[in-house]
Design an enzyme around this catalytic site. Structure first.
Site, PDB file in Angstrom:
ATOM      1  N   LYS A   9       0.828  -1.206   0.000  1.00 27.41           N
ATOM      2  CA  LYS A   9       0.000   0.000   0.000  1.00 27.41           C
ATOM      3  C   LYS A   9       0.870   1.268   0.000  1.00 27.41           C
ATOM      4  CE  LYS A   9      -4.025  -2.307   2.107  1.00 27.41           C
ATOM      5  NZ  LYS A   9      -5.049  -2.266   3.189  1.00 27.41           N
ATOM      6  N   TYR A  49     -12.297  -2.133  -3.786  1.00 27.40           N
ATOM      7  CA  TYR A  49     -12.829  -2.283  -2.429  1.00 27.40           C
ATOM      8  C   TYR A  49     -14.356  -2.125  -2.407  1.00 27.40           C
ATOM      9  CZ  TYR A  49      -8.291  -2.515  -0.024  1.00 27.40           C
ATOM     10  OH  TYR A  49      -7.069  -2.919   0.451  1.00 27.40           O
ATOM     11  N   PHE A  57     -15.367   3.515   7.179  1.00 29.81           N
ATOM     12  CA  PHE A  57     -13.967   3.782   6.827  1.00 29.81           C
ATOM     13  C   PHE A  57     -13.729   3.842   5.323  1.00 29.81           C
ATOM     14  CE2 PHE A  57     -14.443  -0.825   7.445  1.00 29.81           C
ATOM     15  CZ  PHE A  57     -13.906  -1.326   6.253  1.00 29.81           C
ATOM     16  N   ARG A  85      -1.500 -13.988   4.345  1.00 30.27           N
ATOM     17  CA  ARG A  85      -2.193 -13.284   5.431  1.00 30.27           C
ATOM     18  C   ARG A  85      -1.484 -13.493   6.773  1.00 30.27           C
ATOM     19  NH1 ARG A  85      -7.135 -10.867   3.921  1.00 30.27           N
ATOM     20  NH2 ARG A  85      -7.969 -10.940   6.032  1.00 30.27           N
ATOM     21  N   THR A  91      -5.450  -7.360  10.498  1.00 29.45           N
ATOM     22  CA  THR A  91      -5.843  -6.141   9.773  1.00 29.45           C
ATOM     23  C   THR A  91      -5.565  -4.895  10.603  1.00 29.45           C
ATOM     24  OG1 THR A  91      -7.612  -7.421   8.742  1.00 29.45           O
ATOM     25  CG2 THR A  91      -7.758  -5.028   8.573  1.00 29.45           C
ATOM     26  N   ASN A 112      -2.366   0.241   6.717  1.00 28.64           N
ATOM     27  CA  ASN A 112      -1.801  -0.971   7.305  1.00 28.64           C
ATOM     28  C   ASN A 112      -0.857  -1.730   6.367  1.00 28.64           C
ATOM     29  OD1 ASN A 112      -3.711  -1.960   5.596  1.00 28.64           O
ATOM     30  ND2 ASN A 112      -4.857  -3.121   7.123  1.00 28.64           N
ATOM     31  N   HIS A 115      -2.076  -5.449   1.452  1.00 31.03           N
ATOM     32  CA  HIS A 115      -3.338  -6.152   1.206  1.00 31.03           C
ATOM     33  C   HIS A 115      -3.025  -7.575   0.775  1.00 31.03           C
ATOM     34  CE1 HIS A 115      -7.131  -7.439  -0.623  1.00 31.03           C
ATOM     35  NE2 HIS A 115      -6.380  -7.873  -1.630  1.00 31.03           N
ATOM     36  N   GLU A 126      -9.442 -10.896  -7.861  1.00 32.32           N
ATOM     37  CA  GLU A 126      -8.528  -9.764  -7.678  1.00 32.32           C
ATOM     38  C   GLU A 126      -7.349  -9.839  -8.648  1.00 32.32           C
ATOM     39  OE1 GLU A 126      -9.517  -8.910  -2.949  1.00 32.32           O
ATOM     40  OE2 GLU A 126      -7.541  -9.721  -3.509  1.00 32.32           O
TER      41      GLU A 126
HETATM   42  P1  ATP Z   1      -7.112  -6.080   2.913  1.00 31.11           P
HETATM   43  O1  ATP Z   1      -8.423  -6.374   2.228  1.00 31.11           O
HETATM   44  O2  ATP Z   1      -6.581  -4.670   2.646  1.00 31.11           O
HETATM   45  O3  ATP Z   1      -6.084  -7.140   2.725  1.00 31.11           O
HETATM   46  P2  ATP Z   1      -8.200  -7.155   5.291  1.00 31.11           P
HETATM   47  O4  ATP Z   1      -8.807  -8.208   4.410  1.00 31.11           O
HETATM   48  O5  ATP Z   1      -7.325  -7.610   6.414  1.00 31.11           O
HETATM   49  O6  ATP Z   1      -7.352  -6.126   4.481  1.00 31.11           O
HETATM   50  P3  ATP Z   1     -10.713  -5.771   5.221  1.00 31.11           P
HETATM   51  O7  ATP Z   1     -11.771  -6.013   6.236  1.00 31.11           O
HETATM   52  O8  ATP Z   1     -10.888  -6.356   3.855  1.00 31.11           O
HETATM   53  O9  ATP Z   1      -9.318  -6.203   5.862  1.00 31.11           O
HETATM   54  O10 ATP Z   1     -10.538  -4.192   5.096  1.00 31.11           O
HETATM   55  C1  ATP Z   1      -9.888  -3.616   3.971  1.00 31.11           C
HETATM   56  C2  ATP Z   1      -9.002  -2.491   4.423  1.00 31.11           C
HETATM   57  O11 ATP Z   1      -9.805  -1.415   4.910  1.00 31.11           O
HETATM   58  C3  ATP Z   1      -8.085  -2.836   5.595  1.00 31.11           C
HETATM   59  O12 ATP Z   1      -6.880  -3.460   5.200  1.00 31.11           O
HETATM   60  C4  ATP Z   1      -7.820  -1.452   6.166  1.00 31.11           C
HETATM   61  O13 ATP Z   1      -6.874  -0.750   5.355  1.00 31.11           O
HETATM   62  C5  ATP Z   1      -9.168  -0.781   6.012  1.00 31.11           C
HETATM   63  N1  ATP Z   1     -10.031  -0.974   7.187  1.00 31.11           N
HETATM   64  C6  ATP Z   1     -10.783  -2.049   7.474  1.00 31.11           C
HETATM   65  N2  ATP Z   1     -11.463  -1.910   8.619  1.00 31.11           N
HETATM   66  C7  ATP Z   1     -11.148  -0.683   9.059  1.00 31.11           C
HETATM   67  C8  ATP Z   1     -11.518   0.082  10.206  1.00 31.11           C
HETATM   68  N3  ATP Z   1     -12.385  -0.398  11.121  1.00 31.11           N
HETATM   69  N4  ATP Z   1     -10.981   1.313  10.365  1.00 31.11           N
HETATM   70  C9  ATP Z   1     -10.128   1.824   9.445  1.00 31.11           C
HETATM   71  N5  ATP Z   1      -9.723   1.166   8.328  1.00 31.11           N
HETATM   72  C10 ATP Z   1     -10.227  -0.071   8.150  1.00 31.11           C
HETATM   73 MG    MG Z   2      -9.904  -7.770   2.704  1.00 29.95          MG
END
Ligand code: ATP
Ligand code: MG
Length: 137
Positions: A9, A49, A57, A85, A91, A112, A115, A126
């Site tokens: 990211k 997304y 968020f 992962r 996350t 974070n 992804h 994806e």
């Molecule tokens: P990613 O899809 O980016 O790999 P993930 O699968 O671990 O991450 P998701 O639930 O898909 O998590 O959320 C996508 C992204 O949105 C997260 O990686 C983070 O950058 C952001 N995100 C998710 N939940 C929150 C939250 N509660 N507050 C702020 N940002 C969030």
């Molecule tokens: Mg995700």
């Protein structure tokens, strides 16, 4: 063997961590089989997304993901989805285990650092999103 989509990211690209992060994947036995660097448009980030549209968020996430270039790669190996992962960590970086990418390179819940696809079926979708021309066999 399995494939997964990985994104380094914008915050991790900005802190010069591309090599360190790719090195962790390679050290864990995952192979980079496709890669590209790009600056996502709002349209691309929102589409990628889309599942999070309407969540509190979402706007922050799209703003962040379009704030600078990202590095996108396909990782291949045994259990690539779960392994990626594991290497990334939780996350929310506050919950990420020591030594994981998010523990070491995240700046906030949203920023974070990485992804990774959450299931093999999602990975296929994806991968096609970023590599519509396909990936070398
Ligand atoms: P990613 O899809 O980016 O790999 P993930 O699968 O671990 O991450 P998701 O639930 O898909 O998590 O959320 C996508 C992204 O949105 C997260 O990686 C983070 O950058 C952001 N995100 C998710 N939940 C929150 C939250 N509660 N507050 C702020 N940002 C969030
Ligand atoms: Mg995700």
């Amino acid at each position: 063997t399995e494939r997964t989509l990985s994104i380094i990211k914008p915050n991790a690209v900005a802190k010069n961590a591309i090599g360190a992060i790719l090195g962790r994947f390679e050290a864990a036995g995952l192979h980079v089989v496709a890669a590209r660097m790009l600056h996502l448009s709002r349209e691309q980030a929102s589409a990628f997304y889309a599942i999070h549209q309407g969540k509190p968020f979402f706007e922050e996430l799209v703003g962040f993901m379009t704030s600078g270039p990202v590095m996108v790669q396909v990782l291949e190996g045994d259990d690539a989805v779960a392994k990626n992962r594991d290497i990334m960590g939780a996350t929310n970086p506050a919950n990420a285990a020591p030594g994981t990418i998010r523990a070491d390179f995240a700046d906030s819940f949203t920023e974070n650092a990485a992804h990774g696809s959450d299931a093999p079926e999602t990975a296929e979708i994806e991968i096609a999103f970023f590599f519509p021309e396909g990936v070398c066999p």
